[in-house]
Design a protein around this motif. Structure first.
Motif, PDB file in Angstrom:
ATOM      1  N   LEU A  28      -8.089   6.011  -6.618  1.00  0.00           N
ATOM      2  CA  LEU A  28      -8.224   5.302  -5.731  1.00  0.00           C
ATOM      3  C   LEU A  28      -8.431   3.784  -7.281  1.00  0.00           C
ATOM      4  O   LEU A  28      -7.463   2.555  -6.280  1.00  0.00           O
ATOM      5  N   GLN A 156     -15.751  10.505   1.146  1.00  0.00           N
ATOM      6  CA  GLN A 156     -15.422  10.968   1.265  1.00  0.00           C
ATOM      7  C   GLN A 156     -14.924  12.297   2.001  1.00  0.00           C
ATOM      8  O   GLN A 156     -15.716  12.774   2.409  1.00  0.00           O
ATOM      9  N   THR A 182      -8.836   9.120   0.063  1.00  0.00           N
ATOM     10  CA  THR A 182      -8.430   8.294  -0.843  1.00  0.00           C
ATOM     11  C   THR A 182      -7.399   7.096  -0.829  1.00  0.00           C
ATOM     12  O   THR A 182      -8.386   6.419  -0.994  1.00  0.00           O
ATOM     13  N   ALA A 186      -8.237   3.355  -0.149  1.00  0.00           N
ATOM     14  CA  ALA A 186      -8.136   1.872  -1.028  1.00  0.00           C
ATOM     15  C   ALA A 186      -7.612   1.820   0.068  1.00  0.00           C
ATOM     16  O   ALA A 186      -7.824   0.159   0.299  1.00  0.00           O
TER      17      ALA A 186
END
Lengths: 192, 269
Positions: A28, A156, A182, A186
């Protein structure tokens, strides 16, 4: 704009993780842009022994200024802070850190719940909390506090987590705003 | 959940009625601990809690003990104790008499760790350890020198990492899940209540230890306490703080030189 008043700008992002979360951060962090707006606080369950090398390791993965949070440090936008090992990390009204050596919570110090709750109290709706891979249920209570304060909560995607229990526990108990892998994480952070 | 204004009301009561001044303590920590106590003790309302704190002496004792942090352990940060063994005690050993102050000692695990170091350096007989805290009830535990047996495995490991060569279990007697530390150690410990916020210097010391106490204080109170330590340290005395605490940026920093990577400073004036 109606939309803006309902979605206040996020000023603080908390990222909490346990077993299996370091790999996520390694993926990340390099994806985050240099002029990221919010401050980021990373709270990880770690061995209590002085593994100060973790901060060095993480700093090789990001262009953002990153440091271990120190007592009385001011939280600055665009900066990344790592909770030191074996202390809880609290936040004061004037947006400075307080370290706290009280009892472990969820067998953990630092505990995600402790820092997430402290952030919800001070930053309120300006907070986003992200929960990563882990094999315990720390973090859910803290995310609930962030949600209640009007902030955003993100897990997540458990199917991408080495240890799905921690994000899954949050998903089972709370109405998450987002469930991200991930790359999506971002993208979200870069657009704040 | 307790509101910010309610915290301030309690702090005012504590000072006006009982003389405890917590107004320079970290609000984030106080709020967390008072909220925790509020739900732990199942108060129906804030007014009820306030009434108990104002009027019930025995509850006040519990309240003060619970809102301050009383978590401590033996030989925490073994490398710190290793440095005391190697760098500090040999120097102190040249003195005819050694006075050590553990300020904010809580239940005393660090005081007993220090007593063990002194014994192993052959200095215990000429040493006195002053153990102070604002909570009378935790000092009672220091006096008894009894700690949970279940902790001993971890303490023994830390003791060995700190350079300890003996069998750690020779320092205590195990009984009914408790470890009672030797009388020889407790005989050298003098306990007394002392409030770092309001009380003044009471002796001159060769070494002052105050670990993980200053983190709960605001900058002004930290400075006040460091000045108090400075006034209580003899020349060339040592000051030891917690692993996340520092003399840097304090009013007394120019009087001290940090020994090494550990949080130990030597007074150079």
């Amino acid at each position: 704009m109606e939309e803006d008043s309902l979605n206040p700008e996020i000023e603080l992002v908390l990222i909490g993780g346990s077993a299996g979360s370091l790999e996520v951060l390694f993926k990340l962090l390099p994806l985050l842009k240099a002029d990221l707006k919010p401050a980021i606080i990373v709270v990880l369950h770690r061995k209590s022994a002085g593994d100060s090398s973790l901060i060095d390791l993480l700093s090789t993965k990001t262009v953002l200024p990153i440091q271990e949070a120190e007592d009385k440090d001011l939280i600055l936008p665009g900066n990344m802070y790592l909770a030191p090992s074996d202390y809880h990390l609290l936040i004061e009204k004037n947006r400075t850190f307080t370290l706290d050596y009280s009892e472990k919570i969820n067998f953990s110090r630092p505990s995600l719940d402790v820092t997430f709750e402290a952030a919800a109290d001070i930053f309120g709706a300006l907070t986003a909390g992200i929960i990563l891979s882990g094999a315990n249920d720390d973090g859910t209570i803290g995310l609930r506090a962030i949600k209640k304060a009007g902030g955003k909560i993100i897990a997540q995607d458990p199917t991408t987590a080495q240890m799905p229990l921690m994000p899954q526990h949050a998903i089972n108990n709370l109405k998450m705003d987002h469930i991200f892998n991930t790359v999506e994480m971002a993208g979200y952070l870069n657009n704040l | 959940m307790i509101e910010d204004e309610e915290i301030e009301i309690l702090l005012t009561d504590l000072f006006d009625i009982h003389g405890y001044d917590f107004t320079s303590y970290s609000r984030a920590s106080l709020k967390r601990r008072i909220s925790r106590l509020y739900s732990l003790d199942k108060f129906p309302s804030f007014a009820e809690l306030r009434y108990r704190v104002r009027t019930d002496e025995s509850y006040l004792k519990r309240f003060v003990e619970e809102i301050t942090v009383n978590v401590t352990e033996m030989f925490r940060d073994p490398s710190f104790y290793l440095s005391l063994r190697n760098d500090v005690l040999p120097i102190l050993g040249t003195k005819p008499f050694i006075r050590i102050w553990h300020a904010g000692c809580s239940t005393g695990e660090e005081v007993y760790s220090m007593a063990i170091l002194l014994k192993e350096a052959g200095l215990l007989k000429k040493s006195l350890l002053y153990a102070t805290d604002l909570n009378p009830s935790v000092l009672e535990k220091v006096r008894k020198g009894i700690f949970p047996l279940i902790q001993m495995k971890q303490y023994s490991e830390s003791y060995i990492s700190s350079g300890g060569l003996a069998d750690f279990s020779t320092y205590y007697t195990a009984n009914y899940g408790q470890a009672k530390f030797d009388q020889e150690l407790s005989d050298k410990i003098i306990i007394s209540t002392h409030n770092l916020v309001s009380d003044s210097s009471f002796n001159e010391f060769d070494l002052i230890l105050c670990r993980n106490v200053l983190i709960y204080f605001d900058k002004d109170l930290q400075d006040r306490v460091l000045k108090l330590f400075d006034a209580s340290l003899g020349s060339l005395g040592y000051l030891a703080l917690g692993s996340k605490e520092t003399l840097k940026f304090s009013a007394v920093q120019n009087n001290y030189k940090q020994l090494n990577r550990e949080k130990i400073w030597k007074k150079i004036v």
